[in-house]
Scaffold this motif. Structure first.
Motif, mmCIF file in Angstrom:
data_model
loop_
_atom_site.group_PDB
_atom_site.id
_atom_site.type_symbol
_atom_site.label_atom_id
_atom_site.label_comp_id
_atom_site.label_asym_id
_atom_site.label_seq_id
_atom_site.Cartn_x
_atom_site.Cartn_y
_atom_site.Cartn_z
ATOM 1 N N LYS A 55 1.931 12.835 -36.995
ATOM 2 C CA LYS A 55 1.301 12.151 -35.867
ATOM 3 C C LYS A 55 -0.131 12.614 -35.608
ATOM 4 O O LYS A 55 -0.777 12.139 -34.680
ATOM 5 C CB LYS A 55 2.142 12.324 -34.602
ATOM 6 C CG LYS A 55 3.458 11.572 -34.652
ATOM 7 C CD LYS A 55 4.189 11.660 -33.339
ATOM 8 C CE LYS A 55 5.511 10.920 -33.406
ATOM 9 N NZ LYS A 55 6.274 11.084 -32.165
ATOM 10 N N SER A 57 -2.707 12.101 -37.569
ATOM 11 C CA SER A 57 -3.670 11.182 -38.174
ATOM 12 C C SER A 57 -4.573 10.441 -37.180
ATOM 13 O O SER A 57 -5.783 10.368 -37.390
ATOM 14 C CB SER A 57 -2.951 10.186 -39.078
ATOM 15 O OG SER A 57 -3.894 9.407 -39.763
ATOM 16 N N PRO A 58 -4.057 9.880 -36.081
ATOM 17 C CA PRO A 58 -4.958 9.176 -35.152
ATOM 18 C C PRO A 58 -5.991 10.078 -34.483
ATOM 19 O O PRO A 58 -7.012 9.593 -33.991
ATOM 20 C CB PRO A 58 -4.017 8.593 -34.097
ATOM 21 C CG PRO A 58 -2.663 8.635 -34.691
ATOM 22 C CD PRO A 58 -2.665 9.728 -35.700
ATOM 23 N N ASN A 62 -12.665 10.069 -39.541
ATOM 24 C CA ASN A 62 -12.703 9.496 -40.891
ATOM 25 C C ASN A 62 -13.262 10.504 -41.894
ATOM 26 O O ASN A 62 -12.816 10.547 -43.037
ATOM 27 C CB ASN A 62 -13.538 8.212 -40.903
ATOM 28 C CG ASN A 62 -12.846 7.093 -40.163
ATOM 29 O OD1 ASN A 62 -11.620 7.039 -40.088
ATOM 30 N ND2 ASN A 62 -13.632 6.194 -39.590
ATOM 31 N N GLN A 134 -14.708 7.389 -29.329
ATOM 32 C CA GLN A 134 -13.576 8.288 -29.135
ATOM 33 C C GLN A 134 -13.954 9.648 -29.710
ATOM 34 O O GLN A 134 -14.793 9.739 -30.599
ATOM 35 C CB GLN A 134 -12.325 7.785 -29.852
ATOM 36 C CG GLN A 134 -11.766 6.511 -29.292
ATOM 37 C CD GLN A 134 -10.501 6.109 -30.045
ATOM 38 O OE1 GLN A 134 -10.438 6.232 -31.262
ATOM 39 N NE2 GLN A 134 -9.507 5.658 -29.319
ATOM 40 N N LYS A 136 -12.812 12.685 -31.967
ATOM 41 C CA LYS A 136 -11.868 12.925 -33.062
ATOM 42 C C LYS A 136 -12.094 14.327 -33.634
ATOM 43 O O LYS A 136 -13.184 14.879 -33.562
ATOM 44 C CB LYS A 136 -12.078 11.897 -34.183
ATOM 45 C CG LYS A 136 -11.935 10.454 -33.769
ATOM 46 C CD LYS A 136 -10.503 10.048 -33.724
ATOM 47 C CE LYS A 136 -10.381 8.563 -33.464
ATOM 48 N NZ LYS A 136 -9.160 8.029 -33.953
#
Length: 149
Positions: A55, A57-58, A62, A134, A136
């Motif tokens: 979980k 990954s989100p 990139n 967002q 990340k």
């Protein structure tokens, strides 16, 4: 007569000057930026504590995904748990942030944690970046003496 001749050139010069301007505001180490980064970091650590690596990954940027495959990340995280133990607690030691708003927008955050684990203490760095409005995870680094034993 000369004024009428030069007026379009002045106007054109002014237009080129204004079109090449960048309007940016830079914010260093703002408390609200730290809180935004901590929200993502807390989600990241919650998944690490649950060992629910699929979980993650989100939450990953990139750029992170481009250089680290899912199996490689799972092996890395599993190895950390095996050598250092599960997370008992974590404490934010210090942090840095740089957020640029405007025509050349970007955001970077670095959170430094002292993490108490079952077997060893570790110093962990979570690097975050702004991506598609967002925050990340860009990088995750773990340093501990337990990794060398």
């Amino acid at each position: 007569m000369k004024n009428k001749f030069y007026a379009p050139f002045y106007l054109l010069f002014l237009l080129f000057s204004l079109s090449s301007c960048n309007f940016n505001s830079t914010y260093l180490n703002r408390e609200e930026d730290k809180k935004d980064a901590e929200k993502v970091s807390d989600q990241f650590y919650a998944l690490l504590e649950q060992k629910d690596f699929k979980k993650l990954s989100p939450l990953l940027s990139n750029q992170f995904k481009a250089v680290t495959s899912t199996p490689k990340l799972n092996d890395y995280l599993t190895g950390i748990v095996n050598k250092l133990g599960e997370i008992k607690s974590k404490k934010l030691d210090h942090w840095e942030s740089k957020v640029i708003r405007g025509s050349n927008a970007s955001s970077n955050y670095v959170l430094y944690y002292i993490v108490e684990r079952v077997k060893f203490q570790s110093k962990e760095t979570v690097t975050l970046t702004g991506e598609n409005n967002q925050i990340k995870v860009l990088g995750y680094n773990v340093n501990s003496e337990g990794l060398f034993k």
